[in-house]
Design a protein around this motif. Structure first.
Motif, PDB file in Angstrom:
ATOM      1  N   SER B 527       0.833  -1.211   0.000  1.00 56.40           N
ATOM      2  CA  SER B 527       0.000   0.000   0.000  1.00 56.40           C
ATOM      3  C   SER B 527       0.863   1.254   0.000  1.00 56.40           C
ATOM      4  O   SER B 527       0.570   2.223  -0.703  1.00 56.40           O
ATOM      5  CB  SER B 527      -0.898   0.027   1.232  1.00 56.40           C
ATOM      6  N   ALA B 528       1.939   1.207   0.789  1.00 58.68           N
ATOM      7  CA  ALA B 528       2.833   2.359   0.837  1.00 58.68           C
ATOM      8  C   ALA B 528       3.401   2.621  -0.546  1.00 58.68           C
ATOM      9  O   ALA B 528       3.448   3.766  -1.015  1.00 58.68           O
ATOM     10  CB  ALA B 528       3.959   2.114   1.829  1.00 58.68           C
ATOM     11  N   MET B 529       3.817   1.539  -1.205  1.00 57.69           N
ATOM     12  CA  MET B 529       4.395   1.686  -2.524  1.00 57.69           C
ATOM     13  C   MET B 529       3.373   2.291  -3.491  1.00 57.69           C
ATOM     14  O   MET B 529       3.694   3.202  -4.257  1.00 57.69           O
ATOM     15  CB  MET B 529       4.859   0.333  -3.039  1.00 57.69           C
ATOM     16  N   ILE B 530       2.144   1.789  -3.425  1.00 57.38           N
ATOM     17  CA  ILE B 530       1.114   2.318  -4.323  1.00 57.38           C
ATOM     18  C   ILE B 530       0.892   3.805  -4.081  1.00 57.38           C
ATOM     19  O   ILE B 530       0.816   4.609  -5.013  1.00 57.38           O
ATOM     20  CB  ILE B 530      -0.200   1.525  -4.146  1.00 57.38           C
ATOM     21  N   ALA B 531       0.840   4.174  -2.805  1.00 56.33           N
ATOM     22  CA  ALA B 531       0.637   5.588  -2.487  1.00 56.33           C
ATOM     23  C   ALA B 531       1.761   6.430  -3.063  1.00 56.33           C
ATOM     24  O   ALA B 531       1.524   7.482  -3.677  1.00 56.33           O
ATOM     25  CB  ALA B 531       0.558   5.777  -0.974  1.00 56.33           C
ATOM     26  N   ILE B 532       3.002   5.959  -2.872  1.00 60.35           N
ATOM     27  CA  ILE B 532       4.144   6.747  -3.352  1.00 60.35           C
ATOM     28  C   ILE B 532       4.102   6.849  -4.870  1.00 60.35           C
ATOM     29  O   ILE B 532       4.319   7.917  -5.449  1.00 60.35           O
ATOM     30  CB  ILE B 532       5.468   6.115  -2.890  1.00 60.35           C
ATOM     31  N   VAL B 533       3.798   5.724  -5.536  1.00 60.17           N
ATOM     32  CA  VAL B 533       3.777   5.738  -7.001  1.00 60.17           C
ATOM     33  C   VAL B 533       2.698   6.701  -7.506  1.00 60.17           C
ATOM     34  O   VAL B 533       2.950   7.525  -8.382  1.00 60.17           O
ATOM     35  CB  VAL B 533       3.546   4.314  -7.552  1.00 60.17           C
ATOM     36  N   LEU B 534       1.516   6.628  -6.920  1.00 56.75           N
ATOM     37  CA  LEU B 534       0.434   7.526  -7.345  1.00 56.75           C
ATOM     38  C   LEU B 534       0.854   8.982  -7.205  1.00 56.75           C
ATOM     39  O   LEU B 534       0.559   9.825  -8.043  1.00 56.75           O
ATOM     40  CB  LEU B 534      -0.817   7.289  -6.493  1.00 56.75           C
ATOM     41  N   PHE B 535       1.553   9.254  -6.117  1.00 61.16           N
ATOM     42  CA  PHE B 535       1.952  10.623  -5.825  1.00 61.16           C
ATOM     43  C   PHE B 535       3.063  11.077  -6.772  1.00 61.16           C
ATOM     44  O   PHE B 535       3.066  12.203  -7.251  1.00 61.16           O
ATOM     45  CB  PHE B 535       2.420  10.700  -4.375  1.00 61.16           C
ATOM     46  N   ALA B 536       4.015  10.164  -7.033  1.00 64.08           N
ATOM     47  CA  ALA B 536       5.248  10.586  -7.695  1.00 64.08           C
ATOM     48  C   ALA B 536       5.249  10.376  -9.200  1.00 64.08           C
ATOM     49  O   ALA B 536       6.072  10.943  -9.904  1.00 64.08           O
ATOM     50  CB  ALA B 536       6.448   9.856  -7.066  1.00 64.08           C
ATOM     51  N   VAL B 537       4.331   9.568  -9.700  1.00 59.57           N
ATOM     52  CA  VAL B 537       4.404   9.199 -11.118  1.00 59.57           C
ATOM     53  C   VAL B 537       4.230  10.432 -12.020  1.00 59.57           C
ATOM     54  O   VAL B 537       4.770  10.476 -13.131  1.00 59.57           O
ATOM     55  CB  VAL B 537       3.354   8.116 -11.447  1.00 59.57           C
ATOM     56  N   GLY B 585      13.544  13.991 -14.483  1.00 60.69           N
ATOM     57  CA  GLY B 585      12.216  13.533 -14.089  1.00 60.69           C
ATOM     58  C   GLY B 585      12.306  12.457 -13.026  1.00 60.69           C
ATOM     59  O   GLY B 585      11.566  12.466 -12.033  1.00 60.69           O
ATOM     60  N   ILE B 586      13.241  11.533 -13.208  1.00 61.54           N
ATOM     61  CA  ILE B 586      13.451  10.472 -12.216  1.00 61.54           C
ATOM     62  C   ILE B 586      13.853  11.121 -10.885  1.00 61.54           C
ATOM     63  O   ILE B 586      13.400  10.726  -9.807  1.00 61.54           O
ATOM     64  CB  ILE B 586      14.573   9.512 -12.676  1.00 61.54           C
ATOM     65  N   ASN B 587      14.706  12.128 -10.989  1.00 61.11           N
ATOM     66  CA  ASN B 587      15.151  12.832  -9.790  1.00 61.11           C
ATOM     67  C   ASN B 587      13.963  13.426  -9.037  1.00 61.11           C
ATOM     68  O   ASN B 587      13.818  13.248  -7.820  1.00 61.11           O
ATOM     69  CB  ASN B 587      16.128  13.933 -10.216  1.00 61.11           C
ATOM     70  N   GLN B 588      13.091  14.107  -9.783  1.00 60.92           N
ATOM     71  CA  GLN B 588      11.897  14.678  -9.153  1.00 60.92           C
ATOM     72  C   GLN B 588      11.043  13.589  -8.527  1.00 60.92           C
ATOM     73  O   GLN B 588      10.534  13.739  -7.421  1.00 60.92           O
ATOM     74  CB  GLN B 588      11.054  15.404 -10.219  1.00 60.92           C
ATOM     75  N   THR B 589      10.891  12.481  -9.257  1.00 61.53           N
ATOM     76  CA  THR B 589      10.093  11.370  -8.759  1.00 61.53           C
ATOM     77  C   THR B 589      10.638  10.891  -7.427  1.00 61.53           C
ATOM     78  O   THR B 589       9.898  10.673  -6.465  1.00 61.53           O
ATOM     79  CB  THR B 589      10.122  10.221  -9.783  1.00 61.53           C
ATOM     80  N   LEU B 590      11.956  10.764  -7.380  1.00 60.85           N
ATOM     81  CA  LEU B 590      12.601  10.273  -6.161  1.00 60.85           C
ATOM     82  C   LEU B 590      12.395  11.245  -5.004  1.00 60.85           C
ATOM     83  O   LEU B 590      12.089  10.842  -3.874  1.00 60.85           O
ATOM     84  CB  LEU B 590      14.098  10.107  -6.442  1.00 60.85           C
ATOM     85  N   LEU B 591      12.543  12.534  -5.299  1.00 58.43           N
ATOM     86  CA  LEU B 591      12.368  13.518  -4.229  1.00 58.43           C
ATOM     87  C   LEU B 591      10.926  13.512  -3.737  1.00 58.43           C
ATOM     88  O   LEU B 591      10.665  13.640  -2.530  1.00 58.43           O
ATOM     89  CB  LEU B 591      12.760  14.916  -4.723  1.00 58.43           C
ATOM     90  N   MET B 592       9.982  13.347  -4.662  1.00 54.34           N
ATOM     91  CA  MET B 592       8.583  13.290  -4.251  1.00 54.34           C
ATOM     92  C   MET B 592       8.326  12.035  -3.423  1.00 54.34           C
ATOM     93  O   MET B 592       7.564  12.058  -2.448  1.00 54.34           O
ATOM     94  CB  MET B 592       7.667  13.331  -5.474  1.00 54.34           C
ATOM     95  N   ALA B 593       8.962  10.937  -3.812  1.00 56.21           N
ATOM     96  CA  ALA B 593       8.814   9.700  -3.047  1.00 56.21           C
ATOM     97  C   ALA B 593       9.296   9.907  -1.620  1.00 56.21           C
ATOM     98  O   ALA B 593       8.641   9.505  -0.649  1.00 56.21           O
ATOM     99  CB  ALA B 593       9.590   8.575  -3.725  1.00 56.21           C
ATOM    100  N   ALA B 638      20.805  12.054  -3.413  1.00 54.86           N
ATOM    101  CA  ALA B 638      20.203  11.565  -4.657  1.00 54.86           C
ATOM    102  C   ALA B 638      20.105  12.695  -5.667  1.00 54.86           C
ATOM    103  O   ALA B 638      20.471  12.548  -6.840  1.00 54.86           O
ATOM    104  CB  ALA B 638      18.820  10.987  -4.371  1.00 54.86           C
ATOM    105  N   ASP B 639      19.658  13.852  -5.195  1.00 59.49           N
ATOM    106  CA  ASP B 639      19.475  14.988  -6.091  1.00 59.49           C
ATOM    107  C   ASP B 639      20.790  15.392  -6.749  1.00 59.49           C
ATOM    108  O   ASP B 639      20.878  15.514  -7.961  1.00 59.49           O
ATOM    109  CB  ASP B 639      18.904  16.159  -5.281  1.00 59.49           C
ATOM    110  N   ARG B 640      21.836  15.580  -5.931  1.00 59.80           N
ATOM    111  CA  ARG B 640      23.100  16.038  -6.499  1.00 59.80           C
ATOM    112  C   ARG B 640      23.676  15.013  -7.478  1.00 59.80           C
ATOM    113  O   ARG B 640      24.188  15.364  -8.532  1.00 59.80           O
ATOM    114  CB  ARG B 640      24.127  16.327  -5.404  1.00 59.80           C
TER     115      ARG B 640
END
Lengths: 346, 659
Positions: B527-537, B585-593, B638-640
């Motif tokens: 469930s946590a993963m689904i929430a993060i994916v929905l948020f970050a995708v 984009g991946i970077n943003q996804t990761l930061l949102m996660a 991760a960002d840098r």
């Protein structure tokens, strides 16, 4: 006429040097070898304006012409002190502008200077009327008074009826008319124009140049006009200063530049100029040769303007100076040579 | 640029692969023979720096000595807050809790919102906001929504003013920006907001006011950035103009620069509003009440229906506020009020909205239907949602369980175990080496201490658990988002559809995203993963779409001209050229996660988010702060690294550096 006019603005040895330690470098009485571009580059410095001295007379249209990177806009910004020159003096009516305090400078700009910008620099949130009244608004001129003054100048630049429009609703030419009206709202004595027509398309540009000539005939401001367009310079100028690599390489009337270019660089600009529009009867006339009477043309008239008269007459005509004296003759052949760009004397 | 690309391409082959091989071998040895160097595999307990205890001690001192002061501040802020609450949520009460003056009528508020929507964005926005607020009234979420709205109404102006002032400071004083503002903004943005909720809680006490203070701290940074950016983007000519006409410094700023920068500033305000709403929802945990509180209590009881209902109400409020503030940013003034117009004539909509509120509220004194939403109008959607869940559970329970178990056994758990078992030395060394390879000493020296921090403070296992959850969610997001972005990049209607969807996803407060996962999979990592994916995708989709669309058309024409098939054009021209943008984009996804982690702690993960959450629940400042810093540092590392990788890729492709 220009000789007797009072000097309005003068630059004496103005330098603008970019880079760390520029002021110390210039203040240290550098030898001429140290002031070459290469030597300065080695010291990490880059000169935008190099040792410029000019005098601009009251009521004169003075044009600074140069290609991009020649330092013409930098020079204009030094003269208006939008940027601080590294060395030299800028004298406005004999007083050094560079020594003015911030408050004095604000006062001078509010009352004596106006400026027109290349990309118009209109405020997007204000209507035409409010844009034009803006310089007065920041001086806290009462609303009724400043709006009345704004309406006057808007009428003057031919935008009457568009007072309530916003800048984005206007065409480029109209926007620049607003820019011109705004710069005139404070009744400036010194009028700076920084490539005002460069952003406009050629047709509108020509129209605006004519408009400016018309305005100047009414207003008689001291005008400092920057352009990269030599034809524009020729059309408008009383005198032109040609700049290259931060230095002024020649100052003169359009005619002087065409007749006696100081360097090949200046000559390259003048080569394609329509000489008949620049040269006057005085500069191509022949000797008097005993002619004492008959129809004449004025010495100061442009060849392009007198050509129909001379050619229609089909005979050599007298050239008369301001006092009515015959000072030379103008043969139809000389006029034709000038018109087709064949140098009669060469 | 081509010569640069050539030069880099022909650079002598590096020996990084040798170093990496060495690292792998060393790791294998450590992993198979842990007795060789125990301390390098698991960090020795005795060497843990008790940073948590120190921070707790400091904060205790602060609480003991400063709380009189801070609680006085809280009491002062409480005054306008109570006023807002009384006006729109509760009505003014006397000492014995009787309403002496009613709150605004619900009809009045709906009307005022519709007028505001119309004034800002025309008919469509007006109708949208009318139905959004009507929906809230009808489903019976009015009281909670007004409580939430009261906090927003108060926090947004404070956040905007603070942001504007700090933004101006940052613009004026470069040293202040470089040394103080930018670093603190970076941390405030990557550190989970909960982490600083704890000290605020300790200093200001429990309740809505500290929640508001935390909200303002959370929502102000984007305004600071927007202000600074907006002022920097004012054309040089405009500032010259201001100088040339003799503006004083103050006139130049307030009469020329700020108005010129207005469109960007309004976008900043939109962000403040959305972040405020987001945080007000989360802050219900420390007693702000409102819609977030409804979702939380429902989730704790696993009551999906009520949770969905409250969640939808949040979404509806978010959409209405977002549309209105975006419309304000695009507002196009075409009308100059006549000079002799008075205040009311110049602000007709304000007058209309005020009149609407006043009339309906006065009517409410006599007619109950104006004061409160009448019962006959309300209908609950709870049972509807519950029925759906029931139906899904009856028909798909086995399939869902099977998916969940399969995911856990074959994907999630093995990956987690691998990460948790990795010797810490390996991870630290790999991070440093990667930094060095991508950008040189400076980056290596930045990321190594940051990744070492969780080791030293003794949160390594939880950190690796976080890395696991984030990495896998980011991977899944990329797996879903990149193809969708690629699909949308080639069709205009696809682009429109996708843009609407991701814009909506991004306006939703993060708490909402945990509802669907819990609904289907119950509580746990899936469930946590689904929430993060929905948020970050959304980030993965947006950047892929944008990157592919940005590939210069002349390159595509050239590819067509030499006879590439569409497939070849995509794989050989577009994708390589868009890869730097996709990386970002991946970077943003990761930061949102990472930002989502603490929220997912509510559904029972065991990562740093949980640690922050526990710190909050136990009011343990040290625990919360240190775990929060770990998350922030992970984010910065991760960002840098990714940004450096993207920069390298851009250089290799001969693209200009991005600002």
């Amino acid at each position: 006429m220009k000789n007797v006019a009072k000097v309005k603005l003068a630059c004496r040895g103005v330098w603008k040097v970019f880079g760390r330690g520029a002021e110390a470098y210039l203040a240290g009485k550098p030898s001429p070898e140290m002031l070459t571009p290469d030597a300065m580059a080695r010291a990490g410095l880059m000169a935008g304006v190099r040792d410029v001295s000019i005098e601009i007379g009251e009521g004169e249209i003075f044009i600074v012409m140069g290609l991009s990177g020649s330092g013409k806009s930098t020079l204009l910004r030094c003269m208006s002190r939008l940027i601080e020159p590294t060395a030299g003096e800028v004298l406005l009516e004999g007083k050094d502008l560079l020594k003015a305090s911030e408050a004095e400078l604000i006062d001078i700009r509010r009352h004596k200077m106006g400026m027109v910008f290349q990309h118009f620099a209109l405020l997007p949130h204000l209507s035409v009327l409010d844009n034009v009244a803006f310089p007065l608004a920041i001086q806290k001129v009462a609303k009724a008074e400043r709006e009345q003054r704004a309406r006057e100048v808007i009428e003057l630049v031919g935008l009457g009826g568009r007072e309530n429009a916003f800048p984005r609703q206007l065409s480029g030419g109209q926007q620049q008319r607003v820019g011109i009206a705004r710069s005139l709202a404070v009744k400036p004595e010194l009028w700076f124009l920084d490539e005002p027509f460069s952003a406009l398309d050629p047709l509108i540009r020509g129209e605006m140049q004519d408009e400016l000539i018309r305005l100047q005939r009414v207003l008689k401001k001291t005008m400092i006009f920057v352009t990269h367009d030599f034809d524009e310079a020729i059309k408008l100028a009383d005198r032109i200063a040609i700049m290259k690599d931060g230095r002024i390489i020649q100052i003169g009337t359009p005619e002087e530049l065409v007749m006696r270019p100081a360097t090949d660089y200046v000559a390259a600009f003048t080569r394609n100029v329509q000489r008949a529009k620049v040269l006057t009867a005085r500069s191509i006339m022949g000797p008097v040769n005993g002619m004492i009477a008959g129809d004449g043309v004025r010495a100061g008239d442009k060849i392009a303007d007198v050509a129909p008269i001379v050619i229609n007459a089909g005979k050599t005509m007298a050239v008369i100076d301001e006092s009515g004296m015959i000072i030379g003759t103008l043969a139809p052949q000389a006029v034709i040579d000038t018109l087709i760009g064949r140098d009669g004397r060469a | 640029m081509t010569t640069l690309a050539l030069r880099l391409g022909s650079a002598p082959r590096s020996y990084y692969w040798l170093l990496w091989l060495l690292l792998v071998v060393a790791t294998y040895v450590l992993w198979s023979q842990p007795e060789l160097a125990k301390g390098l595999v698991k960090y020795p307990r005795g060497m843990i720096v008790p940073l948590m205890a120190w921070i707790s001690a400091v904060s205790k001192w602060c609480v003991d000595n400063l709380s009189v002061f801070t609680r006085a501040i809280a009491a002062i802020i409480d005054v306008p807050f109570q006023l807002a609450i009384s006006l729109i949520a509760k009505g003014f009460m006397n000492v014995s809790q009787e309403v002496v003056f009613p709150r605004f009528s619900w009809i009045g508020i709906i009307g005022a919102m519709a007028i505001a929507g119309y004034a800002l964005g025309g008919w469509r926005t007006g109708i949208l906001s009318f139905f959004c607020f009507l929906y809230i009234a009808v489903v019976g979420k009015w009281d909670s929504a007004m409580l939430t709205l009261a906090s927003v109404v108060l926090c947004v102006p404070i956040g905007v003013v603070c942001g504007l002032l700090f933004g101006i400071l940052a613009f004026r004083l470069k040293w202040l920006d470089d040394w103080v503002l930018r670093p603190s903004l970076d941390i405030a943005q990557t550190m989970p907001a909960f982490a600083y909720l704890v000290p605020i809680l300790l200093l200001f006490g429990f309740g809505p006011v500290p929640a508001m203070i935390a909200t303002v701290i959370f929502a102000t940074p984007p305004m600071v950035r927007a202000t600074k950016l907006a002022l920097e983007q004012v054309p040089e000519e405009i500032t010259s103009m201001a100088d040339m006409f003799g503006c004083t410094r103050r006139q130049r700023l307030w009469r020329v620069m700020i108005p010129t920068a207005k469109p960007l500033l309004l976008i900043g305000i939109n962000q403040v509003i959305m972040m405020t709403l987001n945080f007000v929802i989360i802050a219900s945990m420390i007693g702000a009440g409102g819609l977030g509180f409804d979702v939380l209590t429902a989730l704790r009881r696993l009551a999906i229906g009520p949770a969905m209902e409250a969640g939808l109400a949040i979404v509806v409020v978010a959409i209405a506020l977002d549309r209105m503030s975006v419309a304000a940013a695009h507002e196009d003034r075409r009308w100059r009020p006549p000079a002799e117009a008075n205040w009311a004539q110049r602000h007709p909509y304000v007058v209309m909205a005020a009149a609407c509120l006043a009339v309906t509220t006065l009517l409410g004194v006599g007619i109950d239907a104006f004061a409160d939403v009448p019962n006959w109008l309300e209908f609950s959607t709870k049972t509807f949602f519950d029925e759906i869940i029931k139906w899904i559970n009856i028909n798909f329970h086995d399939a869902i369980e099977a998916v969940k178990v399969w995911l856990l056994v074959n994907v999630l758990n093995p990956f987690r175990n691998l990460l948790v078992d990795l010797p810490w030395v390996t991870v630290v060394a790999a991070t440093g080496l990667l930094g060095f390879q991508l950008s040189g000493w400076r980056l290596a020296l930045l990321v190594t201490p940051l990744i070492l921090f969780p080791v030293i403070v003794g949160l390594w296992d939880k950190t690796m658990f976080t890395v696991y959850l984030c990495a896998i969610s980011t991977f899944v997001s990329a797996l879903i988002g990149i193809p969708i972005g690629a699909w949308a990049s080639t069709r205009d209607w696809g682009n429109r559809v996708v843009t609407v969807i991701i814009d909506t996803l991004q306006t939703m407060p993060s708490l909402v995203f945990i509802i669907p996962g819990v609904m289907l999979f119950g509580i746990g990592d899936v469930s946590a993963m689904i929430a993060i994916v929905l948020f970050a995708v959304a980030a993965a989709i947006r950047y892929t779409n944008h990157g592919l669309r940005q590939v210069p058309s002349h390159l595509i024409e050239a590819a067509v001209a030499v006879g590439c098939t569409p497939r070849q054009i995509f794989w050989r021209v577009k994708l390589p050229l868009a890869s730097p943008e996709i990386m970002l984009g991946i970077n943003q996804t990761l930061l949102m996660a990472l930002a989502m982690l603490v929220i997912t702690a509510l559904v029972g993960t065991r990562d740093l988010g949980q640690e922050v959450y526990i710190g909050l629940a136990k009011a343990d400042a040290g625990r919360g702060m240190v775990a929060g810093l770990c998350v922030a540092f992970l984010g910065i590392v991760a960002d840098r690294l990714i940004v450096a990788a993207a920069k390298r890729a851009r250089r290799r492709l001969g693209l200009p550096d991005e600002q």
